[in-house]
Design a protein around this motif. Structure first.
Motif, mmCIF file in Angstrom:
data_model
loop_
_atom_site.group_PDB
_atom_site.id
_atom_site.type_symbol
_atom_site.label_atom_id
_atom_site.label_comp_id
_atom_site.label_asym_id
_atom_site.label_seq_id
_atom_site.Cartn_x
_atom_site.Cartn_y
_atom_site.Cartn_z
ATOM 1 N N ARG A 110 -16.702 -12.939 -10.556
ATOM 2 C CA ARG A 110 -15.510 -12.133 -10.305
ATOM 3 C C ARG A 110 -15.790 -11.142 -9.185
ATOM 4 N N GLN A 157 -0.606 -17.893 -11.593
ATOM 5 C CA GLN A 157 -2.040 -18.210 -11.641
ATOM 6 C C GLN A 157 -2.517 -18.315 -13.097
ATOM 7 N N TYR A 173 -10.640 -9.907 -10.562
ATOM 8 C CA TYR A 173 -10.053 -11.075 -9.896
ATOM 9 C C TYR A 173 -11.113 -12.106 -9.521
ATOM 10 N N ARG A 225 -11.474 -16.881 -5.497
ATOM 11 C CA ARG A 225 -10.432 -17.679 -4.833
ATOM 12 C C ARG A 225 -9.108 -16.920 -4.721
ATOM 13 N N GLU A 226 -8.957 -15.841 -5.509
ATOM 14 C CA GLU A 226 -7.717 -15.057 -5.474
ATOM 15 C C GLU A 226 -7.716 -13.998 -4.381
ATOM 16 N N LYS A 227 -8.850 -13.851 -3.682
ATOM 17 C CA LYS A 227 -8.956 -12.837 -2.627
ATOM 18 C C LYS A 227 -7.893 -13.041 -1.555
ATOM 19 N N LEU A 253 -4.972 -14.389 -1.918
ATOM 20 C CA LEU A 253 -3.660 -14.061 -2.472
ATOM 21 C C LEU A 253 -3.443 -12.550 -2.591
ATOM 22 N N MET A 254 -4.517 -11.787 -2.633
ATOM 23 C CA MET A 254 -4.418 -10.334 -2.825
ATOM 24 C C MET A 254 -3.940 -9.610 -1.561
ATOM 25 N N TYR A 306 -6.041 -5.846 -1.509
ATOM 26 C CA TYR A 306 -7.466 -6.098 -1.759
ATOM 27 C C TYR A 306 -8.319 -4.832 -1.631
ATOM 28 N N PHE A 322 1.792 -12.782 -10.391
ATOM 29 C CA PHE A 322 0.554 -12.342 -9.738
ATOM 30 C C PHE A 322 0.785 -11.099 -8.875
#
Length: 471
Positions: free
Chosen positions: A313, A355, A398, A401-403, A405-406, A410, A434
């Motif tokens: 994470r 997600q 998080y 892989r969600e970086k 999308l953030m 972020y 999300f």
């Protein structure tokens, strides 16, 4: 009826707080008298027990404005804590100065602090719940404006543990929200406002039109302020972080400066949060470890594979760490999931939006569904907390892989430790998309206080027990 209720409310609050302090005093004496190793039994004279001490507490509860109507639960906890602290210091000084007892027991002082805080919080919640159930002690409020802002204020008073309001009327020349205009009396002529307020003895008016022109707002305030007790207006700062907002008053110029603090930027506050995590983390371990042992045994019986599933994470400053969880999925979960999404378009759309899959996730084992529902699978994260990789309360941890999308969220989110629980987990959990989670995490970071952490932990316990919104 509303007018009478608002007059009676201070008397009712006085009586409830008086009884709560007496109960706290009595319980503290019973506990102190039964503690082993006491040199003597501490006592308090009747004058102090029934008179001075309760009145001192009631004064400081009034001074810290514990019983305001528009107040969040964690603000109530904070104000009650400081009221009890100030009261106890004052009372101890009095007992020393006037030598009203044979000695002042330090054990009693500590016990009474805890008992007073608990009794006052419980008594206030009992009073609020009773008043809401019986529809009593509500303040009649007139709103100027029938838009989203008015709706949000009404929703706030419904959804928070504060004394409620009765909407006595809405005044808006161009009402925008059909739901509230159908539910409450709505007047389109603002000229009638003054007569209506005087006729029905309305004491509180809220101007809920942030976009109102300055000159018109000033005219309204000048007209209404002499005839009402409480006049409030919503400034045009909707969306800004307001929990830590500071107001500086420049009296000579009729001007205010609004300061926005970032509490977690201070080293002292970060250290307080860390100590809070360690102390509560160690306490929680005594409860969590037996639950983990039972859950581990059930996982092993249910399916083949490891007991724990440790995934990477995103932590503070973007550093990756192993987040500990109990395994709730089949070992070949990825292959099962890919095959399921390829055959189910609706599930694919749900995954893209949230997600997560709310229902019928094919990856979950029988035991996995249960431990997911009650968040038991996340309990091993207490060890991440003790290691300093996570906090008890914070943004969601998080996945790498969600970086992508953030996006712009972020940098804010990685500025603090991720949490076992957080604002989004108690405000919808998997019912929030999300982007909604990102906004909630951002709200938490910008408005942090230790009292928010305490309140979120309490609400998390309630949500977990109900199994609400989990997947």
């Amino acid at each position: 009826m509303n007018y009478i209720s608002t007059k009676l409310l201070p008397i009712v609050i006085f009586a409830v707080e008086y009884i709560a302090v007496l109960i706290a005093e009595k319980l503290s004496l019973i506990i102190q008298h039964n503690l082993p190793g006491m040199n003597g039994q501490f006592y308090i004279s009747d004058l102090y027990f029934y008179g001075i001490i309760p009145l001192v507490f009631i004064f400081f509860l009034y001074y810290t404005k514990v019983n305001e109507r528009f107040i969040l639960y964690w603000e109530t906890l904070q104000r009650t804590f400081y009221a009890v602290l100030y009261s106890e210091i004052f009372c101890v000084v009095l007992l020393y100065l006037f030598k009203t007892s044979n000695y002042v027991s330090r054990a009693y002082v500590v016990i009474f602090f805890a008992m007073a805080f608990i009794c006052l919080c419980i008594s206030r919640q009992f009073l609020i719940k009773t008043c809401r159930r019986l529809n009593l002690m509500k303040e009649a409020v007139v709103f100027i404006g029938a838009g989203k802002t008015t709706q949000k204020i009404i929703d706030f008073t419904r959804n928070n543990n504060c004394f409620g309001i009765n909407v006595a009327g809405l005044f808006d020349e161009t009402p925008k929200i059909k739901d509230i205009t159908e539910k409450y009396h709505t007047f389109r002529d603002l000229e009638e406002t003054k007569d209506y307020i005087q006729l029905y003895k309305i004491r509180t008016v809220i101007i809920a039109v942030p976009s109102m022109e300055k000159e018109r707002l000033l005219n309204l305030i000048e007209d209404l302020q002499p005839i009402v007790r409480n006049l409030m207006f919503v400034p045009n700062i909707v969306g800004m972080p307001v929990f830590n907002l500071e107001v500086k008053r420049l009296y000579e110029n009729n001007m205010v400066l609004l300061g926005i603090k970032n509490n977690l930027a201070k080293k002292t506050n970060r250290r307080i949060k860390r100590v809070f995590d360690i102390v509560l983390g160690i306490m929680f371990c005594t409860i969590i470890v037996p639950i983990l042992a039972i859950a581990a045994f059930c996982i092993k019986l249910d399916t083949k594979g490891p007991i724990f599933f440790n995934s990477e994470r995103i932590g503070k400053n973007g550093k990756l760490f192993k987040c500990y969880k109990l395994r709730s999925m089949y070992v070949n979960a990825d292959k099962i999931f890919e095959a399921y999404l390829s055959k189910n378009r609706q599930a694919q759309e749900e995954w893209n939006k949230f997600q997560k899959l709310k229902d019928n996730d094919p990856r979950l084992t029988k035991v996995g569904k249960f431990i997911r529902k009650y968040s038991i699978d996340e309990l091993p994260q207490i060890f991440n907390v003790l290691k300093g990789e996570m906090s008890l309360v914070g943004p969601r941890p998080y996945l790498p892989r969600e970086k992508v999308l953030m996006e712009n969220w972020y940098n804010d989110i990685i500025s603090v430790l991720p949490g076992m629980t957080g604002y989004w987990q108690v405000n919808g959990r998997s019912n929030v998309n999300f982007n909604g989670r990102l906004k909630m995490d951002n709200w938490y970071i910008r408005n942090w206080s230790i009292w928010i952490d305490i309140e979120l932990l309490i609400r998390t316990f309630k949500v977990v027990i109900n199994g609400k919104g989990a997947v």
